[in-house]
Design a protein around this motif. Sequence first.
Motif, PDB file in Angstrom:
ATOM      1  N   ASP A 155       0.828  -1.209   0.000  1.00 39.06           N
ATOM      2  CA  ASP A 155       0.000   0.000   0.000  1.00 39.06           C
ATOM      3  C   ASP A 155       0.863   1.260   0.000  1.00 39.06           C
ATOM      4  O   ASP A 155       1.996   1.242   0.502  1.00 39.06           O
ATOM      5  CB  ASP A 155      -0.921   0.022   1.221  1.00 39.06           C
ATOM      6  N   SER A 205      -1.042  -7.446  -2.412  1.00 38.60           N
ATOM      7  CA  SER A 205      -0.983  -5.981  -2.491  1.00 38.60           C
ATOM      8  C   SER A 205       0.216  -5.519  -3.308  1.00 38.60           C
ATOM      9  O   SER A 205       0.146  -4.516  -4.022  1.00 38.60           O
ATOM     10  CB  SER A 205      -0.942  -5.375  -1.084  1.00 38.60           C
ATOM     11  N   TRP A 240      -8.106 -10.371 -11.868  1.00 37.84           N
ATOM     12  CA  TRP A 240      -7.381  -9.389 -12.687  1.00 37.84           C
ATOM     13  C   TRP A 240      -7.964  -9.324 -14.110  1.00 37.84           C
ATOM     14  O   TRP A 240      -8.062  -8.248 -14.693  1.00 37.84           O
ATOM     15  CB  TRP A 240      -5.905  -9.772 -12.716  1.00 37.84           C
ATOM     16  N   ARG A 243     -12.023  -7.842 -13.582  1.00 40.16           N
ATOM     17  CA  ARG A 243     -12.405  -6.602 -12.909  1.00 40.16           C
ATOM     18  C   ARG A 243     -11.380  -5.503 -13.181  1.00 40.16           C
ATOM     19  O   ARG A 243     -10.175  -5.680 -12.958  1.00 40.16           O
ATOM     20  CB  ARG A 243     -12.524  -6.819 -11.400  1.00 40.16           C
ATOM     21  N   ALA A 244     -11.874  -4.375 -13.607  1.00 41.96           N
ATOM     22  CA  ALA A 244     -10.989  -3.250 -13.910  1.00 41.96           C
ATOM     23  C   ALA A 244     -10.291  -2.725 -12.667  1.00 41.96           C
ATOM     24  O   ALA A 244      -9.137  -2.285 -12.733  1.00 41.96           O
ATOM     25  CB  ALA A 244     -11.796  -2.134 -14.567  1.00 41.96           C
ATOM     26  N   ASP A 245     -10.963  -2.768 -11.503  1.00 40.25           N
ATOM     27  CA  ASP A 245     -10.323  -2.247 -10.292  1.00 40.25           C
ATOM     28  C   ASP A 245      -9.166  -3.133  -9.847  1.00 40.25           C
ATOM     29  O   ASP A 245      -8.171  -2.649  -9.301  1.00 40.25           O
ATOM     30  CB  ASP A 245     -11.347  -2.082  -9.164  1.00 40.25           C
ATOM     31  N   VAL A 246      -9.257  -4.438 -10.105  1.00 44.36           N
ATOM     32  CA  VAL A 246      -8.165  -5.349  -9.745  1.00 44.36           C
ATOM     33  C   VAL A 246      -6.957  -5.123 -10.656  1.00 44.36           C
ATOM     34  O   VAL A 246      -5.803  -5.178 -10.216  1.00 44.36           O
ATOM     35  CB  VAL A 246      -8.641  -6.812  -9.816  1.00 44.36           C
ATOM     36  N   ALA A 248      -6.170  -2.346 -12.242  1.00 43.65           N
ATOM     37  CA  ALA A 248      -5.947  -0.908 -12.460  1.00 43.65           C
ATOM     38  C   ALA A 248      -4.486  -0.490 -12.360  1.00 43.65           C
ATOM     39  O   ALA A 248      -4.065   0.462 -13.025  1.00 43.65           O
ATOM     40  CB  ALA A 248      -6.782  -0.097 -11.464  1.00 43.65           C
ATOM     41  N   HIS A 249      -3.676  -1.194 -11.554  1.00 41.96           N
ATOM     42  CA  HIS A 249      -2.324  -0.710 -11.277  1.00 41.96           C
ATOM     43  C   HIS A 249      -1.218  -1.579 -11.859  1.00 41.96           C
ATOM     44  O   HIS A 249      -0.034  -1.310 -11.626  1.00 41.96           O
ATOM     45  CB  HIS A 249      -2.123  -0.572  -9.769  1.00 41.96           C
TER      46      HIS A 249
END
Length: 326
Positions: A155, A205, A240, A243-246, A248-249
């Motif tokens: 994080d 994370s 992954w 889902r776009a939020d999974v 995203a990074h």
Amino acid sequence: MPIHELAPGHIDIHAHLLPEDCYEIPAAEGTRALTERGGELYFGEFPIAVTRDQISGVPRILADMDAEDIAVRVVSAPPYAFAVTAGPEAAADYARRVNEGLVRMCGDHPDRLIPIGVLPVQDGAATAAEVARLVADGVRGVAVPPVVGPATLGDPELSHVLDGCADAGLAILVHPTQQPRPGFNDHYLQNLIGNPVESATAIASILLGGTFDRRPELRIAFVHGAGVAPALLGRWDHGWRMRADVAAHTSRPPSATFREYVYADALAHSVEAGELLCKTIDPQRITLGSDYPFDMADRHPVQSSLALGLEQDALRHNALRWLGLD
């Protein structure tokens, strides 16, 4: 230390040592102490199933290494010495004393004992100062917790830990801290389930947060066979993809990043779990680990590695690469 000065043979990257003058550990509620009762050490009211000689005796650890054909041990403070609930000033002072003690205790046996430090991870400035001190003392790495309060290691709130170690070239050993959780009150579940879940939480994370995309030079090893992460990689990959939020990074599926970047010891407690680890991780990133001297340790880690078909030379080279000594 040049590689040729280390004793030849197996390198165990996961073992513990604590100076006796560091038995009083700062915490949010004041101080929690290791005390001795009937020859066994207790952390507060909790029996930790080791003796003073096992956790603080260099002659004992060397003798036990000889008995198990272990040439070199990377030793770190046990996880209750991370002092993650203490205030920044108290944590910084304690980390300095632990690190100075470990360097002192290992100093007479540099060919066999490699100390790695602890950090006051709850404060960025204190972490940076201790990293600089460790580098100046020639320490090769640090041991850190996977979870600190509500934050996991990947994080943004803890980016100063990984970034500081990456900048300094320090190896990182991630060790769970057996945090209290609802439903884990009995049967030692805080350890049996909680510890591998803590490790997997930090791994997820880091993978999904794009940590290795940002700092590919990081050398991070996870103990206990990377916890339950090997069994969850397929689920993380599915999330992954779906889902776009999974996603995203990071632009890569978690299993691919895991295989390419993550180190782990082989302490999986069964051949079946060890084989799964070996299928999901790069064979150049698996190492020997014992968790000495605790009750959840592998008493015969060399035998366990042989049962998985792992070769001594490969395990040793992997450990040296993780330490930055290759």
